[in-house]
Design an enzyme around this catalytic site. Sequence first.
Site, short mmCIF file in Angstrom:
data_model
loop_
_atom_site.label_atom_id
_atom_site.label_comp_id
_atom_site.label_asym_id
_atom_site.label_seq_id
_atom_site.Cartn_x
_atom_site.Cartn_y
_atom_site.Cartn_z
N LYS A 1 0.81 -1.21 0.00
CA LYS A 1 0.00 0.00 0.00
C LYS A 1 0.85 1.27 0.00
CE LYS A 1 -4.42 -1.78 1.54
NZ LYS A 1 -5.49 -1.74 2.55
N ARG B 1 -3.62 -9.85 5.06
CA ARG B 1 -4.10 -9.95 3.67
C ARG B 1 -2.97 -9.47 2.77
NH1 ARG B 1 -6.44 -6.42 -0.02
NH2 ARG B 1 -8.00 -7.33 -1.42
#
Length: 279
Positions: free
Chosen positions: A214, A248
């Site tokens: 991210k 995740r």
Amino acid sequence: MTIGNREFQVEKHTYVMGILNVTPDSFSDGGKFNDKEKALAHVRQMVEEGADIIDVGGESTRPGHKQITEEEEIERTASVVSLIKSEFDIPISIDTYKARVARAVLEAGADMVNDIWGLKYSTDMAGVVAGAGAVCCLMHNRSQAGYSNLMEEMKDDLRESLAIAQSAGIPRDKIILDPGIGFGKTYEDNLEAIHKLGGLQELGYPLLLGASRKSVIGLTLNLPVTERLEGTLVTTALAVMARCAFVRVHDVAENKRTIQMAEAIRDGWKMDDGRMQNG
């Protein structure tokens, strides 16, 4: 916690949720797996590398993403989930915030709903999850950042999601919470949320951290999305130390090794008469 036909020891171990984006525009792997054969091959790789759950997404939720119709999202995901279930004995999560999509994909064989809006976007979502007896992951999210006390407000927001779940009859042993890294938070907020992740344990539910590749990693290291593995592994190690139940991730094998090492440091060894003993 039971997801699909598998038991997860959520208080003792961190499990890997492998990401399968069947989208043309996801921030990291858009367009790579939106062909069914390629998607199935990637699932096979993740299963071989030790994935515990596969999270299927049919719509990109990156900043500035374009929302697609429910019909298109169902078309992208339902058949893929059915195909995965026919080939592999592994729990499947559907990454959606739309009740109609969730219902269709649960009927196709999914075991869990991963809702980036924590049941707050679609008024029917909680009922769909409860009716299917599915597990749900409720993520913290806001339409825009702006906090006086980030962690306390995150907990309050998550309590609102939990109240919706409770009202719909979703059992507490079918709920996972996610701090929502990259959603409704500034760069500094994301760093703080990861740093103080363990503070969410007071809510009393298993936690999932989704920080893989991210922007918080890209901004910190000044690296493109294709070079964020090391940064992701640091967040996974921190998730283990905070006793998160799930991470995740895009890169299953590397994260599995990181979890194994971090858990060994956290739990597995102690000094006994000057020798290292398996604890």
